[in-house]
Design a protein around this motif. Structure first.
Motif, short mmCIF file in Angstrom:
data_model
loop_
_atom_site.label_atom_id
_atom_site.label_comp_id
_atom_site.label_asym_id
_atom_site.label_seq_id
_atom_site.Cartn_x
_atom_site.Cartn_y
_atom_site.Cartn_z
N ARG A 317 -92.22 3.89 48.46
CA ARG A 317 -92.99 4.91 49.17
C ARG A 317 -92.47 5.07 50.60
NH1 ARG A 317 -94.48 8.56 51.33
NH2 ARG A 317 -96.49 9.63 51.36
N ARG A 318 -92.15 3.97 51.25
CA ARG A 318 -91.63 4.04 52.62
C ARG A 318 -90.30 4.79 52.65
NH1 ARG A 318 -92.81 -1.49 52.61
NH2 ARG A 318 -90.61 -2.00 52.97
N ALA A 319 -89.49 4.62 51.60
CA ALA A 319 -88.18 5.29 51.57
C ALA A 319 -88.33 6.81 51.49
CB ALA A 319 -87.37 4.78 50.38
N ARG A 320 -89.47 7.29 50.98
CA ARG A 320 -89.69 8.74 50.88
C ARG A 320 -90.37 9.31 52.13
NH1 ARG A 320 -92.07 7.25 45.97
NH2 ARG A 320 -94.08 8.09 46.67
N SER A 321 -90.76 8.45 53.05
CA SER A 321 -91.52 8.89 54.22
C SER A 321 -90.61 9.34 55.35
CB SER A 321 -92.44 7.76 54.71
OG SER A 321 -93.38 7.41 53.71
N TRP A 322 -91.11 10.23 56.18
CA TRP A 322 -90.33 10.77 57.29
C TRP A 322 -91.28 11.24 58.40
CZ3 TRP A 322 -92.03 15.64 58.27
CH2 TRP A 322 -92.62 16.34 57.21
N PHE A 323 -90.71 11.46 59.57
CA PHE A 323 -91.47 12.08 60.65
C PHE A 323 -90.55 12.98 61.47
CE2 PHE A 323 -89.51 8.77 63.19
CZ PHE A 323 -89.36 9.36 64.44
N THR A 324 -91.13 13.99 62.08
CA THR A 324 -90.44 14.87 63.01
C THR A 324 -91.39 15.21 64.14
OG1 THR A 324 -89.09 15.89 61.27
CG2 THR A 324 -89.30 17.10 63.33
N VAL A 325 -90.93 15.10 65.37
CA VAL A 325 -91.69 15.59 66.52
C VAL A 325 -90.83 16.65 67.21
CG1 VAL A 325 -92.99 15.03 68.60
CG2 VAL A 325 -92.74 13.30 66.80
N ARG A 326 -91.32 17.88 67.21
CA ARG A 326 -90.63 18.98 67.86
C ARG A 326 -91.24 19.18 69.25
NH1 ARG A 326 -87.91 23.84 66.42
NH2 ARG A 326 -86.93 22.55 64.82
N PHE A 327 -90.39 19.25 70.27
CA PHE A 327 -90.84 19.43 71.65
C PHE A 327 -90.43 20.80 72.16
CE2 PHE A 327 -90.34 14.93 70.95
CZ PHE A 327 -91.48 14.39 71.52
N VAL A 328 -91.37 21.47 72.82
CA VAL A 328 -91.08 22.73 73.50
C VAL A 328 -91.25 22.48 74.99
CG1 VAL A 328 -91.71 25.15 73.76
CG2 VAL A 328 -91.94 24.03 71.51
N GLY A 329 -90.16 22.58 75.74
CA GLY A 329 -90.18 22.33 77.17
C GLY A 329 -89.84 23.58 77.96
N GLU A 330 -90.57 23.83 79.04
CA GLU A 330 -90.35 25.01 79.86
C GLU A 330 -90.43 24.66 81.34
OE1 GLU A 330 -92.05 28.80 77.54
OE2 GLU A 330 -93.60 27.29 77.93
N GLY A 331 -89.60 25.33 82.14
CA GLY A 331 -89.66 25.17 83.59
C GLY A 331 -88.45 25.78 84.26
N GLY A 332 -88.66 26.37 85.45
CA GLY A 332 -87.54 26.93 86.20
C GLY A 332 -86.81 28.03 85.48
N GLY A 333 -87.52 28.79 84.63
CA GLY A 333 -86.89 29.87 83.89
C GLY A 333 -86.09 29.43 82.68
N ARG A 334 -86.18 28.18 82.30
CA ARG A 334 -85.43 27.65 81.15
C ARG A 334 -86.42 27.16 80.10
NH1 ARG A 334 -80.12 25.54 80.43
NH2 ARG A 334 -79.98 23.74 79.04
N ARG A 335 -86.07 27.36 78.85
CA ARG A 335 -86.92 26.91 77.74
C ARG A 335 -86.05 26.20 76.72
NH1 ARG A 335 -88.81 29.40 72.89
NH2 ARG A 335 -90.97 28.84 72.36
N VAL A 336 -86.43 24.99 76.35
CA VAL A 336 -85.65 24.22 75.39
C VAL A 336 -86.54 23.73 74.26
CG1 VAL A 336 -83.99 23.44 77.13
CG2 VAL A 336 -85.97 22.00 76.59
#
Length: 400
Positions: A317-336
């Motif tokens: 079961r652990r072998a099938r498990s996964w995680f993803t954390v998506r980050f949205v960062g903004e500042g100074g006219g830039r967005r990543v």
């Protein structure tokens, strides 16, 4: 075992790393990781209260690496102050998996702060972290001990993910970062016990937070916040965002308060990312119901009894498990948009994160710092590099 360890240790002790709680579910996974990845010459030891269980674990590890047959076994109970002091004094870094930490962690932190021993744990309990700051931060600063809580899925992906994201944004400007977490993983009895304990101690958690605010120096000329966001649909991820009232935003905000790189005004919010609205509504209701039940001692004990500590999902079961954390960062006219991702978050990757945190403190060139720290302030880029090498991805997904 591969790379050679550094030899210029500032203080000579019997061990480089001691793993306390080694026979628990995550403890054994951490021991297996160290057996496979600790550098040649690393003097590490297994510790816990049951010597027979430690011996059986050592036999299993020796089947992976015959050198582990000589691993020292150290008997200590978390409530035995004298034994814990001897344990802390014997090592340069102490890693502990024994929770709930509010019950079993205080003596270890006290001993490490007094002995000048670096300390890492897996807590996600805000009350414990705040209490340990009030009681031991000052002494740890005096002795040079680095006390680093939340070195697992709580809160490395959020803390180092935000740190990585900030590094892609302009300096000296207000910054906003949101994290969106997705996973398909299961939890163990120990994780459930810690979560229910924290949920059932609302007044104590609030009191510990108030005490910390009285002791913690005010941030002058800058702001760093980790507020709870509101539920919403996120266009950035194409999913519903549900606020997660975990330790993660507090840890990120403390990193931001300590590091000028986060800018003059920083805000971080942490969410669960759910694709379908009915699932989001059901998940929010389940969390609310669990939090309500946790307030009733009998109900809390019943819930804990459903999954005993020391047990968790099997290897398949652990072998099938996964995680993803998506980050949205903004500042100074830039967005990543950035992303931190890996395998089974609660167990395989958490064991990896804890072990690599201990190894990082033991062997890497790090900033001069002491007291209660976060993974970003204590280890930052050095730990990110270790985790990337170990298979946890930190990547920039998009820049606008």
């Amino acid at each position: 075992m591969n790379a050679q360890v550094q030899q210029d240790h500032p203080r000579e002790r019997a061990h480089d790393i001691v793993l306390f709680g080694a026979t628990g579910f995550v403890g054994a996974l951490t021991a297996e990781y160290l057996a496979a990845h600790a550098p040649a010459g690393c003097r590490w030891a297994l510790a816990g209260r049951d010597l027979a269980k430690l011996e059986r674990l050592r036999e299993r590890l020796a089947a992976v690496d015959p050198a582990c047959a000589a691993l020292p076994l150290l008997r200590a109970d978390a409530s035995d102050a004298r034994a814990v002091r001897e344990l802390a004094a014997s090592t340069r870094v102490l890693a502990t998996t024994v929770g709930p930490y509010v019950w079993y962690g205080a003596e270890l932190v006290a001993a490490c702060a007094e002995a000048g021993t670096d300390y890492v744990d897996l807590t996600g309990e805000p009350e414990f972290v705040d209490r340990m700051y009030v009681e031991h931060d000052a002494r740890a600063r005096e002795t040079g001990a680095r006390i680093v809580h939340a070195c697992g899925f709580d809160s490395i992906p959020a803390d180092l993910g935000a740190y990585f994201t900030v590094g892609q944004l302009p300096e000296g400007v207000p910054l906003r970062v949101d994290g969106f977490m997705r996973s398909n993983a299961l939890f163990s009895g120990g994780t459930l016990a810690s979560a229910l304990t924290a949920l059932g101690r609302g007044p104590q958690t609030a009191a510990a937070a108030r005490a910390r605010r009285l002791h913690e120096p005010r941030l002058l000329g800058r702001r760093a916040r980790g507020p709870v966001g509101a539920p919403r649909f996120s266009r950035e991820t194409g999913a519903w965002a549900l606020p997660l009232p975990t330790l993660d935003p507090r840890i990120v905000a403390r990193s931001a308060a300590a590091l000028e790189r986060y800018g003059p005004d920083f805000r971080y919010r942490h969410y669960a990312s759910v694709k379908h609205l009915p699932v989001a509504v059901g998940g929010a209701a389940a969390v609310g119901a669990t939090a309500a039940l946790a307030q009733v001692p009998a109900a809390r004990r019943w819930l804990m009894g459903r999954w005993e500590p020391g047990r968790g999902p099997d290897a398949e079961r652990r072998a099938r498990s996964w995680f993803t954390v998506r980050f949205v960062g903004e500042g100074g006219g830039r967005r990543v948009l950035t992303e931190v991702s890996g395998g089974d978050p609660g167990y395989g990757e958490t064991a990896k994160m804890l072990a690599e945190s201990a190894l990082c403190l033991a062997y890497d060139a790090l900033p001069q710092a002491a007291g209660q720290l976060t993974t970003a302030t204590a280890m930052g880029g050095a730990l990110i590099a270790r985790l990337q090498k170990a298979g946890i991805a930190f990547r920039v997904a998009d820049v606008r």
